[in-house]
Design a protein around this motif. Structure first.
Motif, short mmCIF file in Angstrom:
data_model
loop_
_atom_site.label_atom_id
_atom_site.label_comp_id
_atom_site.label_asym_id
_atom_site.label_seq_id
_atom_site.Cartn_x
_atom_site.Cartn_y
_atom_site.Cartn_z
N LEU A 34 58.12 45.40 -9.72
CA LEU A 34 57.80 44.12 -10.72
C LEU A 34 56.80 42.53 -9.44
N THR A 35 56.28 41.81 -9.79
CA THR A 35 55.79 41.06 -9.11
C THR A 35 56.69 39.88 -8.96
N VAL A 36 56.33 38.86 -8.02
CA VAL A 36 57.22 37.83 -7.47
C VAL A 36 57.71 37.02 -9.12
N GLN A 37 56.17 36.92 -9.72
CA GLN A 37 56.69 36.34 -10.76
C GLN A 37 57.81 36.39 -12.07
N GLU A 38 57.39 38.36 -12.10
CA GLU A 38 58.07 39.05 -13.14
C GLU A 38 59.56 38.93 -12.77
N ASN A 39 60.24 38.66 -10.97
CA ASN A 39 60.72 38.89 -10.37
C ASN A 39 61.46 37.57 -11.28
N LEU A 40 61.07 36.68 -11.14
CA LEU A 40 61.48 35.25 -11.73
C LEU A 40 61.58 34.81 -13.14
N LEU A 41 60.62 35.68 -13.78
CA LEU A 41 60.89 35.17 -15.87
C LEU A 41 61.45 36.36 -15.69
N LEU A 42 62.28 37.07 -15.32
CA LEU A 42 63.22 38.06 -16.20
C LEU A 42 64.90 36.67 -15.48
N ALA A 43 65.07 36.64 -14.91
CA ALA A 43 66.21 35.65 -14.35
C ALA A 43 66.24 34.23 -15.30
N ALA A 44 64.68 33.77 -16.03
CA ALA A 44 64.78 31.81 -16.80
C ALA A 44 65.58 32.73 -18.13
N ARG A 45 66.24 32.35 -18.40
CA ARG A 45 66.85 32.84 -19.99
C ARG A 45 66.09 32.44 -20.94
N SER A 46 65.46 31.36 -20.77
CA SER A 46 65.17 30.33 -21.83
C SER A 46 63.41 30.54 -22.03
N ALA A 47 63.23 31.74 -21.21
CA ALA A 47 61.86 31.84 -21.21
C ALA A 47 61.98 33.01 -21.59
N ARG A 48 60.69 33.41 -22.22
CA ARG A 48 59.87 34.54 -23.15
C ARG A 48 58.84 35.52 -21.88
N HIS A 49 58.26 34.35 -22.46
CA HIS A 49 56.67 34.69 -21.26
C HIS A 49 56.67 33.49 -19.78
N ALA A 50 55.79 33.69 -19.15
CA ALA A 50 56.58 33.31 -18.06
C ALA A 50 55.06 31.45 -18.35
N ALA A 51 54.56 31.71 -19.34
CA ALA A 51 53.72 30.11 -19.67
C ALA A 51 55.24 29.26 -20.08
N GLN A 52 56.68 29.94 -20.48
CA GLN A 52 57.64 29.13 -21.49
C GLN A 52 58.21 28.67 -19.80
N MET A 53 58.14 29.20 -19.28
CA MET A 53 59.17 28.84 -17.40
C MET A 53 58.69 27.05 -17.21
#
Length: 244
Positions: A98-117
């Motif tokens: 996974l990309t760096v972005q996808e690794n962080l998105l997986l851990a951001a429980r309140s976000a479903r996609h990158a724009a919600q981080m």
């Protein structure tokens, strides 16, 4: 062991068996709220087993683990993580494909996609760890060891956590990256986070630690203030076989 209301995490008489092996022998530990507690000890002392037991990856066979007043000893690992505890294992647990972005998105429980981080928090992480921004769309498996360690910590703090547990954050890192890591943990502490770090680098421990616990043979054999241990060469030698 008596615990105070100021302790966010307490272990009382914790034993852990892994198969036929008895690894932890009645561990008592208190991690005060808002402080950075260093867990030191020689290789094989039981430090990683202790972290894994706190997280429920290995089950305590006796004793109790309490977090924010709640007995978490019987809980499964996902339940423990949902109490707002983040854990960075020694192997970092990066998803290489996974990309760096996808690794962080997986851990951001309140976000479903990158724009919600949380954009402000991401900018803060980029300031702490510029490599995370630089390699944002690159596969995480292509990063260097130090960059993967930065990503592992960034992933753990992508949302505010009440407790951050990190196993050997400075292992194998270049001095400049260690300074980065120290700055990141210091900022987290100033922001009110509670941290428990296993560390072999005594200079790293001295620069960051408020409290310290030293393990040997599956027990905590010393607990006190990091500054006091840093100034006592004889105690360092007797506990760790080395000096600051």
């Amino acid at each position: 062991m008596s615990s105070s209301n100021d302790d966010l995490l307490t272990l009382n008489g914790v034993h852990t068996h892994i198969g036929a092996y008895h690894i932890l022998h009645g561990v008592d530990l208190a991690v005060p709220r808002g402080e950075l507690t260093m867990l030191l000890g020689r290789n094989g002392a039981g430090k990683t087993t202790l972290l894994r037991t706190i997280m429920g990856l290995w089950r305590a066979s006796q004793g109790s683990v309490r977090f924010a007043g709640q007995d978490i000893t019987p809980l499964a690992t996902p339940q423990i993580a949902r109490l707002n505890i983040a854990y960075v294992p020694e192997n970092m647990g990066i998803f290489a494909d996974l990309t760096v972005q996808e690794n962080l998105l997986l851990a951001a429980r309140s976000a479903r996609h990158a724009a919600q981080m949380d954009e402000a928090r991401l900018q803060w992480i980029f300031q702490l760890f510029p490599a995370v921004e630089k390699f944002w769309r690159h596969p995480a498996g292509k990063l260097s060891g130090g960059q993967k360690q930065m990503l592992a910590v960034a992933r753990a703090i992508v949302e505010p956590r009440d407790l951050l547990i990190v196993d050997e954050p400075s292992k194998g890192l270049a001095p400049a990256i260690i300074d980065n890591m120290i700055d990141a943990f210091a900022q987290l502490k100033r922001g009110g986070a509670t941290l428990l770090l296993v560390e072999q680098n005594l200079d790293f421990a001295r620069r960051l630690g408020d409290g310290v616990a030293v393990m040997d043979n599956g027990r905590v054999v010393h607990a006190g203030r990091m500054a006091a241990l840093a100034q006592d060469a004889a105690l360092q030698q007797s506990l760790l076989g080395l000096s600051l």
